[in-house]
Design an enzyme around this catalytic site. Sequence first.
Site, PDB file in Angstrom:
ATOM      1  N   CYS A 121     -35.086  -7.349 -15.512  1.00 45.09           N
ATOM      2  CA  CYS A 121     -36.336  -7.291 -14.759  1.00 45.09           C
ATOM      3  C   CYS A 121     -37.385  -6.431 -15.471  1.00 45.09           C
ATOM      4  O   CYS A 121     -38.566  -6.771 -15.500  1.00 45.09           O
ATOM      5  CB  CYS A 121     -36.109  -6.806 -13.328  1.00 45.09           C
TER       6      CYS A 121
ATOM      7  N   HIS B  90     -35.129  -2.455  -8.679  1.00 43.31           N
ATOM      8  CA  HIS B  90     -35.788  -3.618  -9.264  1.00 43.31           C
ATOM      9  C   HIS B  90     -37.107  -3.191  -9.892  1.00 43.31           C
ATOM     10  O   HIS B  90     -37.667  -2.144  -9.530  1.00 43.31           O
ATOM     11  CB  HIS B  90     -36.018  -4.685  -8.182  1.00 43.31           C
TER      12      HIS B  90
ATOM     13  N   ASP C  11     -42.659 -10.961  -8.361  1.00 41.69           N
ATOM     14  CA  ASP C  11     -41.228 -10.683  -8.559  1.00 41.69           C
ATOM     15  C   ASP C  11     -40.679 -11.542  -9.700  1.00 41.69           C
ATOM     16  O   ASP C  11     -40.712 -12.770  -9.632  1.00 41.69           O
ATOM     17  CB  ASP C  11     -40.479 -10.975  -7.250  1.00 41.69           C
TER      18      ASP C  11
END
Lengths: 275, 275
Positions: free
Chosen positions: A102, A214, A232
């Site tokens: 991520c 995250h 995202d």
Amino acid sequence: MIEDDGPAQVWRGGMVIHARPSGIVAPSRTGDDAMSKHFVHVAVVALGLFVTSAGAETLKLPDNLTGFSSDAGENYFVESDAREAYFPLASNFLTQKTQSYCGVASIVMVLNALNVPAPSVPEFEPYRTFTQDNILDERTDVILARDVLAKKGMTLDQIGGILATQPVKAEVRHAADSSVEEFRKLASSYLGQPNHFVIVNYLRKAIGQEKGGHISPLAAYDGKADRFLILDVARYKYPPVWVKASELFDAMNTQDSDNENKTRGFVLVSAASVQ
Amino acid sequence: MIEDDGPAQVWRGGMVIHARPSGIVAPSRTGDDAMSKHFVHVAVVALGLFVTSAGAETLKLPDNLTGFSSDAGENYFVESDAREAYFPLASNFLTQKTQSYCGVASIVMVLNALNVPAPSVPEFEPYRTFTQDNILDERTDVILARDVLAKKGMTLDQIGGILATQPVKAEVRHAADSSVEEFRKLASSYLGQPNHFVIVNYLRKAIGQEKGGHISPLAAYDGKADRFLILDVARYKYPPVWVKASELFDAMNTQDSDNENKTRGFVLVSAASVQ
């Protein structure tokens, strides 16, 4: 921050089937009058289900989050105060390459959005772009070795360190050293200026998502709703969402055991100035 | 349609340098009061240049096209009449995997935007999504063998054929069998409805770009400007652009030597209905 969540607890399992339609109609390769004058209905394959809901393949959003593709999400975007960051980021929106990437995907999106001079890519010669492979090199290995990245993901400080290997200005801010008021002010200011970007590092479960730490870029701020848009990068898992500033800040104000229990937080990124 | 253009004739070569900044400042891993109270300027690396222009790494756009991230491009978006397609497509925007994969990337974007039940991906277990790898299988090989795809790309009819292997409705329309009026009406209608999408197959040089046949999804229509937004999947090469309806239609109304000299055109895609 690794997406190490294991099987999801909230899962629209009913939609997830291995659909293998039969009776496929291949398009004719030869023209004829009927084809010329009317639509060619290439195939209507019935499965006994009608795909209507957005995000059937992604996890259900909790009520506190608003999906970007929902009517409310579209309205937030149109009424948003600060969305300069959105357009170049959307043009470079990526899916993280693995569940630990991520941070890598977020950095690559921002570098491409900033038009930082990029390495070459064999598949795209003569064109150049940052990818989740070519951003990593011997310089980033000093900050975060690729085998550790593969297992544990990236910390807030490592985002800053990896950005520092590129000609950009990056300011790392731990939530414990900031406040929701300061975050709202700084982040909305950045999102409203060309060539300014914000990457956030937060705990998913604190905003009602599945579930660990995250990293993703912010793209816009709607002052009326007091919500930020997160693009995202785990696109297989969640759509972009609008989240309340206070909830996002609380999710950043959580300790990261992979980073000496320092809090998560945000990184302000802009083009390097001339010297 | 393969992106087989070779080195570009219009190239902002001056910006494309292998920048290797020295004097990288790694972020401190240990907190101290100074770090706690002030911004940590992780790195300000001067290169003697200031990245200001959008698209420094992509090719310069001709005057007839408007970049999505430009002020005019943002305005077209905000005033656009039909942009339902935009939000789910933007959430799934991809870079084509190789220079012959523009059709594959376009199809994957639309299938993910439609939430068609997707195959599993080892890296993302337990989550599922379409990728430019798992969309291709023995069924699509019948329509377009992967070795041919790698060399020659995809034709308009093959887009329809590959979509027909999935539970969606796809209508292939060659430009010679349509008109700009019909295209404008159909495409703008599709872009304004949930779960409706349009993929276009056009000749780049006809709209002033470099240079061969290309495939990408449309995402929005602005009636006031009479322009469509193309989410160009060759993101290493061009940003998303707003193009005049008539110019896009003319670029679709060109013969494709890889498709028996039939004209290029567009594909209307929607969710399969219940039976």
